[in-house]
Design a protein around this motif. Sequence first.
Motif, PDB file in Angstrom:
ATOM      1  N   ARG A   1      -3.091   5.860   4.656  1.00  0.00           N
ATOM      2  CA  ARG A   1      -2.323   5.046   5.333  1.00  0.00           C
ATOM      3  C   ARG A   1      -2.826   5.013   6.604  1.00  0.00           C
ATOM      4  O   ARG A   1      -1.955   3.831   7.399  1.00  0.00           O
ATOM      5  CB  ARG A   1      -1.111   5.743   4.779  1.00  0.00           C
TER       6      ARG A   1
ATOM      7  N   SER B   1       4.103  -0.427   4.283  1.00  0.00           N
ATOM      8  CA  SER B   1       4.656   0.849   5.465  1.00  0.00           C
ATOM      9  C   SER B   1       5.933   0.736   4.541  1.00  0.00           C
ATOM     10  O   SER B   1       6.699   2.037   3.757  1.00  0.00           O
ATOM     11  CB  SER B   1       4.574   0.908   6.165  1.00  0.00           C
TER      12      SER B   1
ATOM     13  N   ARG C   1      -2.170   0.995   3.211  1.00  0.00           N
ATOM     14  CA  ARG C   1      -1.025   2.638   3.109  1.00  0.00           C
ATOM     15  C   ARG C   1       0.297   2.927   2.564  1.00  0.00           C
ATOM     16  O   ARG C   1       0.970   3.214   2.577  1.00  0.00           O
ATOM     17  CB  ARG C   1       0.011   0.976   4.384  1.00  0.00           C
TER      18      ARG C   1
END
Length: 229
Positions: free
Chosen positions: A141, A166, A135
Amino acid sequence: MTPDAVIAAAAAPSDGGWLTALADWTVSLMDTIGPIGAGAAIALENLFPPLPSEVILPMAGLAASRGGFTLFEALFWTTAGSVVGAFALYGIGAWLGARRLTAFADKMPLLHPEDIDRTIAWFLKHGGKAVFFGRMLPIFRSLISIPAGIARMPLWRFGLLTTAGSLIWNTIFVLAGFFLGEQWHIVETYADVLQYVVIAVTAIGVAWFIYVRVRALLAARGTPGADAV
């Protein structure tokens, strides 16, 4: 000059082109529906990796610094958008499944069904680290969510790791826009370097895989020049 005009002026990358259009679109989206617009833009970035989060996220931080919404809202909604986009790709991976991929690999000249089995076995063992750190890597990601779906990683674990990874990535770029203001492009330069490194490593890995498989294929056919590939 209004706060929105200041943000728009700071948002435009100096090289123009599609990045300028993307920054302008992100600003107009946030201007229309607030921080939810930033989350929607990041969700789309997850679904379409060519969209650079390193342009979208600083816009959310810049808007927060100008009072458009709070820093917490910028971080919350961009992270929520990341998770929503990741789960959408997870669903695609789950729909594809190991059976479809194995059948596909069986028809490809340089792939073998065992490759899918080995990949899934590796992901079951190391998938947690792959999702978390993936991520925080450009391109991967987004793509890392697909093998997670194929391997049917537990939803709660996938969601937790995706949220954590994230949040770290988003915080870096949102804070860059918040504190650097009109100079947010500084962080984009370093992000570009990281992206080029990821692309280069991926290209080398793919090239090596093709080399090994072609050499093995020629050797199996008894081709004299197999050792010279």
